[in-house]
Design an enzyme around this catalytic site. Structure first.
Site, PDB file in Angstrom:
ATOM      1  N   ASP A 166      35.304  52.145 118.681  1.00  0.00           N
ATOM      2  CA  ASP A 166      35.485  51.203 119.793  1.00  0.00           C
ATOM      3  C   ASP A 166      36.115  49.878 119.362  1.00  0.00           C
ATOM      4  OD1 ASP A 166      34.381  53.271 121.152  1.00  0.00           O
ATOM      5  OD2 ASP A 166      32.461  52.313 121.523  1.00  0.00           O
TER       6      ASP A 166
ATOM      7  N   SER B 293      33.621  51.014 126.917  1.00  0.00           N
ATOM      8  CA  SER B 293      33.381  50.118 125.790  1.00  0.00           C
ATOM      9  C   SER B 293      33.415  48.640 126.133  1.00  0.00           C
ATOM     10  CB  SER B 293      34.377  50.414 124.670  1.00  0.00           C
ATOM     11  OG  SER B 293      33.787  50.073 123.463  1.00  0.00           O
TER      12      SER B 293
ATOM     13  N   GLY C 139      31.244  53.862 129.742  1.00  0.00           N
ATOM     14  CA  GLY C 139      31.946  54.591 128.684  1.00  0.00           C
ATOM     15  C   GLY C 139      33.309  54.003 128.374  1.00  0.00           C
TER      16      GLY C 139
END
Ligand code: GLA
Length: 408
Positions: free
Chosen positions: A193, A147, A145
């Site tokens: 992101d 990225s 999580g």
């Protein structure tokens, strides 16, 4: 890694990247030295699952990320190799790039290469660009999580631009990274992101409005606050499918609710009273998703206002509310994440906590008062170990200012 400017030499950067330069020499023996690049990972503090709903998000970059060592070749071949044990190298020809993904990690940088070549063609310099040897490595947990994919894509676009002298603007680099993930890798990801990685500034949160793509920086009081990342070490194979399902459910909720609110362009625009008046027309699942997204927009604006008036306790409280909503309504949490957030709520000195990224495992991000880092980590680790029989990995990360070349 230290807080940094956009480019330049930093002692910590050089220390971190030097072993990677040696790895490159081992992998690609002989020839000139490689140029080195760093690209950070990101956490998001507020605005959970809002980017693909047109809402605002508040991410920031962390000083862990992707390392790239890149050297031009005299031919038109590009070789991607990586220090990760299970990563197979890939060699491609610039004049015959694959059109299909292969299902390997190298799809990410390959997607970037495809997009960069398309841009080079538009600029009329595609036949001049040289082949490259690239070695990837890094210190960012994968699938957690944080990225890692945007970190790789933005870092590759940045490095290719530097080696080929394309002269890209930062937003063009972000766009290439986003297109690579969407068009080549085939992930319907939101814009958060690559923007977070590409536009990051150490000591600030990025305020990104995903509807009109405008952005601003909000100062984070890093003299008094620390950012922690507690990794459950849970990785879900099916997370991508579950993520795409959430995207589809939000879309369905929007399409139905928009009939009752002309002019709404995305779920972010739907008012709470529109939702409560018409929720019976939605499937239970879609109604729950909307009951996360629409209040999350309000929470994110409230968190921004709290930060602007220096109310870090108020900001942290919104993070806890976000986590509860992700658990109850968006259903993307798991017991391991909930246990960490519960421990955080009960820890003196922990102002806020929530799962970061898509969910289904991965990490909790912690907002902690300076001086309480060790006690908060100890409390979380103790509660977690008692329940699950193993320890989570808890670290405090510094901020970061986005991709850069590092000279050692
Ligand atoms: C994943 C996606 C992001 C965003 C988050 C949830 O990390 O890559 O675009 O949707 O989930 O906020």
């Amino acid at each position: 890694m230290s807080a940094n400017q956009d480019s330049g030499t930093h002692l910590e950067d050089a220390q971190v990247l030097r072993p990677h330069a040696r790895e490159f020499e081992r992998a690609f023996a002989g020839g000139a030295r490689a140029r080195l690049f760093f690209s950070p990972g990101r956490i998001n503090l507020m605005g959970a699952h809002l980017d693909y709903n047109g809402g605002p998000v508040m991410p920031t970059a962390v000083d862990r990320g992707t390392f790239l060592a890149v050297r031009p070749r005299s031919d038109r071949r590009v070789v991607f190799a990586a220090t990760m044990a299970d990563a197979r190298p890939l060699e491609v020809d610039l004049d015959a790039l694959p059109r299909e993904r292969t299902g390997q990690w190298s799809d990410y940088p390959l997607g970037v290469l495809v997009e960069a070549c398309a841009l080079a063609r538009v600029r009329g310099c595609a036949s001049d660009v040289q082949g490259l040897d690239i070695l990837f490595g890094g210190n960012l947990p994968v699938g957690a999580g944080l990225s890692s994919s945007a970190s790789i894509c933005v870092g590759t676009a940045f490095a290719v631009d530097a080696l080929w002298g394309l002269g890209l603007e930062r937003l063009e680099i972000v766009d290439i990274a986003l297109r690579a993930e969407r068009n080549f890798v085939g992930v319907q990801c939101g814009i958060m992101d690559p923007f977070a990685v590409g536009l990051a500034r150490a000591g600030s949160l990025l305020w990104l409005d995903c509807k009109d793509q405008t952005s601003a920086y909000l100062p984070l009081d890093t003299a008094n606050l620390s950012i922690g990342v507690a990794d459950t070490l849970v990785r879900r194979e099916l997370a991508q499918g579950a993520f795409n399902e959430r995207v589809a459910q939000c879309r369905e909720a929007f399409e139905m609710l928009a009939r009752h609110q002309p002019g709404a362009e995305c779920l972010r625009d739907i008012r709470y009273d529109t939702l409560t008046a018409h929720q019976h027309e939605l499937s239970d699942e879609c109604a729950r998703r909307a009951h996360h997204v629409i209040p999350e927009v309000a929470r994110t604006f409230a968190a921004k206002a709290a930060l602007e008036r220096g109310d870090v306790v108020g900001f942290g409280a919104e993070m806890f509310r976000t986590h509860a909503s992700l658990r109850e309504f968006f259903e993307v949490s798991v017991p391991e994440l909930d246990t960490l957030v519960q421990g955080a709520e009960q820890s003196e000195g922990c102002l806020g906590a929530r799962l970061t990224g898509a969910g289904f495992g991965g990490c909790v991000v912690l907002l902690v008062r300076k001086g309480s880092e060790a006690s908060v980590a100890a409390r979380l680790a103790a509660d977690f170990s008692l329940r699950f029989g193993y320890a989570p990995k808890i670290d405090y990360f510094g901020g970061d200012s986005g991709p850069r070349e590092v000279r050692i």
